[in-house]
Motif scaffolding. Structure first.
Motif, PDB file in Angstrom:
ATOM      1  N   ASP A   1      -1.617  -3.193  15.691  1.00 39.67           N
ATOM      2  CA  ASP A   1      -2.191  -4.620  15.287  1.00 39.67           C
ATOM      3  C   ASP A   1      -2.957  -4.822  14.335  1.00 39.67           C
ATOM      4  N   ASN A   2      -4.483  -3.695  14.225  1.00 35.84           N
ATOM      5  CA  ASN A   2      -5.877  -3.998  13.380  1.00 35.84           C
ATOM      6  C   ASN A   2      -5.489  -3.997  11.995  1.00 35.84           C
ATOM      7  N   GLY A   3      -4.742  -3.236  11.357  1.00 35.93           N
ATOM      8  CA  GLY A   3      -3.536  -2.834  10.184  1.00 35.93           C
ATOM      9  C   GLY A   3      -4.715  -1.572  10.562  1.00 35.93           C
ATOM     10  N   GLN A   4      -4.964  -0.989  11.143  1.00 35.41           N
ATOM     11  CA  GLN A   4      -5.385   0.482  11.031  1.00 35.41           C
ATOM     12  C   GLN A   4      -4.632   1.873  11.329  1.00 35.41           C
ATOM     13  N   LEU A   5      -4.093   2.962  10.389  1.00 34.46           N
ATOM     14  CA  LEU A   5      -3.392   3.752  10.677  1.00 34.46           C
ATOM     15  C   LEU A   5      -3.454   4.368  11.882  1.00 34.46           C
ATOM     16  N   ILE A   6      -2.404   5.196  12.664  1.00 38.47           N
ATOM     17  CA  ILE A   6      -2.683   5.687  13.814  1.00 38.47           C
ATOM     18  C   ILE A   6      -1.894   7.565  13.540  1.00 38.47           C
ATOM     19  N   GLN A   7      -3.076   8.200  13.653  1.00 37.05           N
ATOM     20  CA  GLN A   7      -1.578   9.321  13.646  1.00 37.05           C
ATOM     21  C   GLN A   7      -2.038  10.081  15.063  1.00 37.05           C
ATOM     22  N   ASP A   8      -0.770  11.307  15.318  1.00 41.93           N
ATOM     23  CA  ASP A   8      -0.927  11.953  16.322  1.00 41.93           C
ATOM     24  C   ASP A   8       0.249  13.118  16.009  1.00 41.93           C
TER      25      ASP A   8
ATOM     26  N   ASN B   1       0.774  -0.931   0.215  1.00 37.84           N
ATOM     27  CA  ASN B   1       0.195   0.027   0.031  1.00 37.84           C
ATOM     28  C   ASN B   1       1.028   1.329   0.441  1.00 37.84           C
ATOM     29  N   ARG B   2       0.498   2.147  -0.231  1.00 37.72           N
ATOM     30  CA  ARG B   2       1.289   3.679  -0.834  1.00 37.72           C
ATOM     31  C   ARG B   2       1.557   4.323   0.484  1.00 37.72           C
ATOM     32  N   ALA B   3       1.004   4.055   2.415  1.00 43.98           N
ATOM     33  CA  ALA B   3       1.339   4.124   3.018  1.00 43.98           C
ATOM     34  C   ALA B   3       2.484   3.879   3.318  1.00 43.98           C
ATOM     35  N   ALA B   4       2.943   2.865   3.166  1.00 47.13           N
ATOM     36  CA  ALA B   4       4.175   2.684   3.807  1.00 47.13           C
ATOM     37  C   ALA B   4       5.658   3.499   3.900  1.00 47.13           C
ATOM     38  N   PRO B   5       5.476   4.898   2.349  1.00 48.92           N
ATOM     39  CA  PRO B   5       6.129   5.746   2.471  1.00 48.92           C
ATOM     40  C   PRO B   5       6.363   6.598   4.108  1.00 48.92           C
ATOM     41  N   PHE B   6       5.152   7.332   4.493  1.00 52.11           N
ATOM     42  CA  PHE B   6       5.307   8.334   5.539  1.00 52.11           C
ATOM     43  C   PHE B   6       5.085   7.484   6.353  1.00 52.11           C
ATOM     44  N   LEU B   7       5.205   6.095   7.308  1.00 51.88           N
ATOM     45  CA  LEU B   7       5.083   5.520   8.173  1.00 51.88           C
ATOM     46  C   LEU B   7       6.169   6.544   8.895  1.00 51.88           C
TER      47      LEU B   7
ATOM     48  N   ILE C   1      -7.833   1.360   6.383  1.00 54.48           N
ATOM     49  CA  ILE C   1      -7.355   1.345   5.088  1.00 54.48           C
ATOM     50  C   ILE C   1      -7.507   0.466   4.601  1.00 54.48           C
ATOM     51  N   SER C   2      -7.618   1.105   3.015  1.00 57.11           N
ATOM     52  CA  SER C   2      -8.412   0.262   2.167  1.00 57.11           C
ATOM     53  C   SER C   2      -8.153   0.237   0.635  1.00 57.11           C
ATOM     54  N   ASP C   3      -7.020   0.013  -0.131  1.00 57.56           N
ATOM     55  CA  ASP C   3      -6.299   0.309  -0.992  1.00 57.56           C
ATOM     56  C   ASP C   3      -5.816   1.610  -0.710  1.00 57.56           C
ATOM     57  N   ASN C   4      -6.160   2.329  -1.644  1.00 59.32           N
ATOM     58  CA  ASN C   4      -5.392   3.583  -1.568  1.00 59.32           C
ATOM     59  C   ASN C   4      -5.867   4.852  -0.706  1.00 59.32           C
ATOM     60  N   LEU C   5      -7.166   4.573  -0.546  1.00 59.10           N
ATOM     61  CA  LEU C   5      -7.944   5.283   0.706  1.00 59.10           C
ATOM     62  C   LEU C   5      -7.953   5.281   2.299  1.00 59.10           C
TER      63      LEU C   5
ATOM     64  N   ILE D   1      -6.171  10.137  -0.115  1.00 57.09           N
ATOM     65  CA  ILE D   1      -5.719   9.854  -1.356  1.00 57.09           C
ATOM     66  C   ILE D   1      -4.703   9.944  -1.445  1.00 57.09           C
ATOM     67  N   LEU D   2      -4.032   8.590  -1.188  1.00 59.51           N
ATOM     68  CA  LEU D   2      -2.268   8.453  -1.294  1.00 59.51           C
ATOM     69  C   LEU D   2      -1.741   7.873  -2.939  1.00 59.51           C
ATOM     70  N   LEU D   3      -0.915   8.258  -3.752  1.00 55.86           N
ATOM     71  CA  LEU D   3      -0.789   8.521  -4.832  1.00 55.86           C
ATOM     72  C   LEU D   3       0.750   7.670  -4.542  1.00 55.86           C
ATOM     73  N   PRO D   4       0.823   7.483  -6.367  1.00 50.16           N
ATOM     74  CA  PRO D   4       2.153   7.503  -6.692  1.00 50.16           C
ATOM     75  C   PRO D   4       3.351   8.721  -6.554  1.00 50.16           C
ATOM     76  N   GLY D   5       4.193   8.007  -6.172  1.00 50.91           N
ATOM     77  CA  GLY D   5       5.428   9.219  -6.249  1.00 50.91           C
ATOM     78  C   GLY D   5       5.806  10.194  -4.942  1.00 50.91           C
ATOM     79  N   GLY D   6       5.035   9.269  -4.119  1.00 53.19           N
ATOM     80  CA  GLY D   6       5.624   9.622  -2.476  1.00 53.19           C
ATOM     81  C   GLY D   6       4.456  10.927  -2.144  1.00 53.19           C
ATOM     82  N   MET D   7       3.205  10.733  -2.467  1.00 58.50           N
ATOM     83  CA  MET D   7       2.186  11.983  -2.433  1.00 58.50           C
ATOM     84  C   MET D   7       1.174  11.720  -1.978  1.00 58.50           C
ATOM     85  N   TYR D   8       0.548  12.201  -1.451  1.00 57.30           N
ATOM     86  CA  TYR D   8      -1.134  11.883  -1.006  1.00 57.30           C
ATOM     87  C   TYR D   8      -1.934  13.532  -0.970  1.00 57.30           C
TER      88      TYR D   8
END
Length: 401
Positions: A299-306, A261-267, A326-330, A340-347
């Protein structure tokens, strides 16, 4: 030739009914209180000559600042840009890619300065699809309406960061959710002229069209991101122009960082600084803050943001905790905000339903993030008040710890 209007000559914006509301809505994503758009009014006559002189000096100072900001904005944009134009649907799926060129120049001096731009879209053909030679390609030409002192302040409500080389422009407001105008960034105009070929057009009546532009930290390149929302207040499409001002080839979005998923670079943990400026060519700074943002998966595959934000004087610290599915790119957060997660390190971020925010008398914001390198990113956030007016812009520069 066909014409493409990215700047609009619009009548006075139709505002939604104003209701009394004493609550100060915060902006959850970066914890700043929205400001209200203010109308300028003429000062009353003063019997004191010294007061009159002071008022005159202030007016001259503001006028000079106007001109300097407009000149800086024009100089930032002029040149010949080679680009790639990407259209995405509301879930971040690529609709298509088109090769573009943009020619930008200026004329006039001081208050009469204007930016003129022409967009060229390469048309598909059997010969150019194989060779990729620009000289042999067929290009459709579209004139973009001039940007000048009047349009940039009254209609576009520019949010300009000269030192950071970033800007945001407003094209339409949520105040048109009920009474909308027929105009899109890449749609037909009111003269009935032909629309650009080979492009999926946005809604003929978008409620919000917002451009956020970030310049590369390494090259003479930029990314311009457009949120285009349909009349109901939901995403119609997202548009990215990736452009380079040189003789090099047309830049392309880098898909190499896309994993499952495209979220990995932002973690991870990001530390940075933000500057908030009032909309308009005066562009006064209204807030600065230091921020720390943590993105991690539970652990549930959800994105936590602080998000922790501390005012530059250290007097105010706020913390916002969000959980997103997270569902695909959303990524959809509990508070009704989505990335909305986009290619090239963008959202690109926006409320799931802007119409709901407006109906509930809540401010809202639109965001563009560009992670150009694995450990440095820029973000630009455009804030709208409860009437749908673009009132401020916030620029973030953040480094991964």
């Amino acid at each position: 030739m066909s014409s493409i209007h990215c700047s609009l000559s619009l009548p006075s914006f139709l505002k939604l009914p104003i209701h009394s509301n004493n609550n100060n809505n915060t902006i959850p994503f970066f914890s700043l209180k929205p400001i209200r758009a203010s109308s300028s009014s003429s000062s009353s006559s003063s019997s004191s000559s010294s007061s009159s002189s002071s008022s005159s000096s202030q007016s001259l100072g503001e006028s000079a600042m106007n001109i300097d900001n407009l000149r800086g904005f024009i100089n930032l944009n002029i040149g010949n840009w080679k680009g790639s134009f990407y259209q995405f649907d509301s879930c971040g799926n690529l609709l298509q890619q088109v090769t573009t060129k943009l020619s930008a120049s200026s004329y006039g001096e001081d208050e009469l300065m204007s930016l003129i731009q022409t967009l060229y879209i390469r048309q598909p053909s059997s010969s150019t699809s194989v060779s990729g030679d620009d000289d042999e390609a067929e290009w459709a030409e579209y004139k973009i309406k001039e940007t000048n002192m009047f349009t940039v302040d009254k209609y576009q409500q520019i949010g300009f960061f000269p030192s950071e080389r970033a800007f945001a422009l407003r094209y339409q407001t949520a105040g048109m959710l009920e009474t909308v105008l027929r105009q899109g960034v890449l749609g037909e105009d009111d003269t009935g002229e032909e629309s650009p070929k080979n492009l999926k057009l946005p809604s003929r009546r978008p409620s919000v069209v917002c451009e956020n532009c970030l310049y590369s930290l390494q090259r003479d390149m930029r990314a311009r991101a457009f949120h285009i929302l349909e009349p109901k207040g939901t995403i119609d499409m997202l548009v990215i122009f990736l452009e380079q001002r040189s003789d090099a080839s047309h830049p392309l979005l880098d898909n190499s960082r896309d994993t499952k998923n495209r979220a990995a670079p932002f973690l991870g943990k990001w530390k940075g600084h933000s500057i908030t400026k009032r909309s308009g060519v005066y562009g006064s700074t209204i807030a600065e803050a230091d921020s720390v943002v943590l993105h991690e998966m539970d652990d549930n595959g959800q994105l936590i943001q602080d998000v922790t934000s501390t005012s530059i004087d250290g007097n105010v610290t706020t913390n916002v905790h969000w959980t997103g599915a997270i569902s695909d790119n959303l990524v959809t957060f509990d508070g009704g905000y989505q990335l909305i997660l986009l290619p090239g390190g963008m959202y690109m971020g926006c409320p799931c339903d802007i119409a709901k925010s407006v109906a509930e008398l809540k401010s809202f914001h639109l965001e563009f993030c560009w992670l150009e390198t694995p450990n440095k990113r820029q973000r630009l956030v455009r804030t709208y008040d409860i009437e749908g007016l673009a009132v401020s812009s916030t620029y973030f520069f953040e480094t991964k710890l």
